[in-house]
Scaffold this motif. Structure first.
Motif, PDB file in Angstrom:
ATOM      1  N   LEU A 203       0.823  -1.211   0.000  1.00  0.00           N
ATOM      2  CA  LEU A 203       0.000   0.000   0.000  1.00  0.00           C
ATOM      3  C   LEU A 203       0.859   1.264   0.000  1.00  0.00           C
ATOM      4  CD1 LEU A 203      -2.825  -0.870   2.562  1.00  0.00           C
ATOM      5  CD2 LEU A 203      -3.105  -0.475   0.113  1.00  0.00           C
ATOM      6  N   LYS A 206       1.841   2.893  -3.324  1.00  0.00           N
ATOM      7  CA  LYS A 206       0.811   3.472  -4.183  1.00  0.00           C
ATOM      8  C   LYS A 206       0.684   4.973  -3.940  1.00  0.00           C
ATOM      9  CE  LYS A 206      -2.080  -0.691  -4.458  1.00  0.00           C
ATOM     10  NZ  LYS A 206      -3.449  -1.231  -4.281  1.00  0.00           N
ATOM     11  N   THR A 209      -2.371   5.881  -1.855  1.00  0.00           N
ATOM     12  CA  THR A 209      -2.267   5.729  -0.405  1.00  0.00           C
ATOM     13  C   THR A 209      -1.743   7.001   0.229  1.00  0.00           C
ATOM     14  OG1 THR A 209      -1.841   3.352  -0.624  1.00  0.00           O
ATOM     15  CG2 THR A 209      -1.233   4.392   1.460  1.00  0.00           C
ATOM     16  N   TRP A 210      -0.702   7.571  -0.364  1.00  0.00           N
ATOM     17  CA  TRP A 210      -0.117   8.789   0.192  1.00  0.00           C
ATOM     18  C   TRP A 210      -1.049   9.983   0.013  1.00  0.00           C
ATOM     19  CZ3 TRP A 210       3.610   8.732   3.556  1.00  0.00           C
ATOM     20  CH2 TRP A 210       4.424   7.602   3.614  1.00  0.00           C
ATOM     21  N   THR A 323     -12.183   1.704  -0.043  1.00  0.00           N
ATOM     22  CA  THR A 323     -12.072   0.340   0.471  1.00  0.00           C
ATOM     23  C   THR A 323     -13.332  -0.446   0.135  1.00  0.00           C
ATOM     24  OG1 THR A 323     -12.901   1.140   2.627  1.00  0.00           O
ATOM     25  CG2 THR A 323     -10.512   0.978   2.347  1.00  0.00           C
ATOM     26  N   ILE A 332      -6.759   0.899   6.418  1.00  0.00           N
ATOM     27  CA  ILE A 332      -6.382   2.192   5.852  1.00  0.00           C
ATOM     28  C   ILE A 332      -6.655   3.317   6.855  1.00  0.00           C
ATOM     29  CG2 ILE A 332      -8.583   2.735   4.728  1.00  0.00           C
ATOM     30  CD1 ILE A 332      -4.992   3.389   3.440  1.00  0.00           C
ATOM     31  N   LEU A 388      -7.972   1.599  -3.504  1.00  0.00           N
ATOM     32  CA  LEU A 388      -6.745   1.239  -2.808  1.00  0.00           C
ATOM     33  C   LEU A 388      -6.461  -0.243  -2.879  1.00  0.00           C
ATOM     34  CD1 LEU A 388      -6.922   3.468   0.375  1.00  0.00           C
ATOM     35  CD2 LEU A 388      -5.022   3.380  -1.224  1.00  0.00           C
TER      36      LEU A 388
END
Length: 390
Positions: A203, A206, A209-210, A323, A332, A388
């Protein structure tokens, strides 16, 4: 996730316990900014040390929120809530000792207690109100804003009335004690536990994600930096301590109804992306208006406060949208809150390094505008069609 599937509303004592718990989730932190100068004088510290003090609880939010699922699995959710309230009670009581080192340790305990509550309170509310989730979550975020406004507004009047820091800081000893008592009086329910999914290191590779992390982190950075430094900014512009505290209270108070109306606002403007653009512009304009003084500063508090309520809710919406299951959401959420709050903790500290005590705020304002812009760019990217998890 398992829990009690209630079909009836909980008794009144549970309402009170939930309310009192929410009310100690921000006020013990926001009360500090309004009496910043008194704290600096009493503890014989400088602005960098004060900046570190105000950054510490936010850093604890990030470092300790990951402990929430493990604690709930070990002790059950309700016992974990009691442990968190006990930590907040001990921390708020410890802050009454006029020592910087003790203040740091006490503040860390408060941060740890609130960190775990940040993750678990939505689960507890969902368990007690399974048929009114959207409304309850909106009210939850609204009352968190109300908690912050109590801390910001009442600190100065209490300080003036009693002539000591023990009054504004002691208020939160009383509030946390009442929350603990309410839970001890509440009927005992079945054990509620939370089980999360497995963390995937991929994760972190990606960009999405950030982007989610920055949406959570920059929203938190701007609100806690504002709470820590806005009273000082306004004081240097000629506002009295009471008026400066009122400015922070306005900033926090308007975020409460705004958070409840987030879904309606997003629908009205045609989606999350235009909503993020509007909120970025509103916050940026608000920050600039702070420096104009007079009525304009209070207008700026409103224009910056509205986005705070909405961006917090948008961060929650974003994590839910990206999600596919509750276990993924818990993963997450812990990740975004963990790293996001650590990043947010740098905000008040960096401002303490930037401000030289000379009444010049351009470097601080520039830093905050960069944080707001990063939130806006991250939100624009994150609210795309990507997921994600595959």
């Amino acid at each position: 996730m398992t829990g009690i599937k209630n079909t009836a509303y909980p008794p009144i004592i549970v309402f009170l316990a939930l309310l009192m718990t929410i009310l100690v989730m921000r006020g013990p932190i926001t009360c500090v900014g309004a009496v910043a100068e008194e704290i600096i004088k009493t503890l014989h510290i400088g602005y960098p040390a004060y900046g570190f003090l105000t950054a510490l609880p936010i850093a604890c939010f990030g470092l300790f929120c990951a402990a929430a699922p493990a604690m709930s699995k070990r002790f059950g959710l309700l016992v974990t809530v009691l442990i968190c309230l006990a930590l907040i009670l001990i921390g708020t009581a410890g802050r009454l000792i006029p020592s910087y080192s003790v203040m740091l340790m006490a503040t860390a305990l408060i941060g740890i207690g609130i960190a775990v509550l940040n993750v678990l309170m939505p689960v507890l509310l969902r368990d007690y109100f399974p048929n009114n989730i959207a409304l309850v979550m909106g009210v939850f975020t609204g009352f968190i804003g109300f908690s912050g406004s109590i801390g910001a507004y009442f600190s100065v009047p209490l300080l003036d009335a009693f002539g000591s820091l023990e009054a504004p800081l002691g208020l939160w000893v009383l509030m946390s004690a009442l929350a603990l008592v309410a839970w001890f009086l509440a009927p005992r329910a079945k054990r509620i536990t939370v089980a999360g999914g497995a963390f995937q290191w991929a994760l972190l590779k990606k960009p999405l994600t950030w982007a989610v992390i920055f949406v959570m982190g920059m929203q938190s950075l701007t609100i806690y930096t504002t709470v820590a430094w806005l009273p000082t900014i306004l004081s240097t512009l000629g506002f009295s301590a009471s008026e400066a505290g009122l400015g922070s209270a306005v900033f926090l108070l308007v975020s409460a109804p705004a958070s409840i109306l987030t879904a309606a606002f997003i629908k009205a403007v045609g989606g999350e992306r235009p909503a993020s653009l509007i909120m970025t512009a509103s916050f940026a304009i608000g920050i600039v208006l702070w420096l104009l003084g007079g009525t304009w500063s209070f207008v700026g508090c409103v224009l910056a406060g509205i986005p705070q309520g909405i961006t917090f809710s948008m961060a929650m919406i974003l994590m839910a949208k990206k999600t596919n299951s509750l276990s993924q959401l818990l993963v997450i959420s812990s990740l975004a809150q963990g790293i996001g709050y650590v990043l947010a903790g740098f905000g008040p500290f960096i401002c303490g390094l930037l401000y030289q005590g000379d009444g010049q705020w351009l470097s601080v304002v520039g830093f905050m505008l960069c944080a707001v812009a990063l939130w806006g760019l991250s939100a624009w990217y994150a609210f795309g069609d990507r997921k994600l998890f595959d």
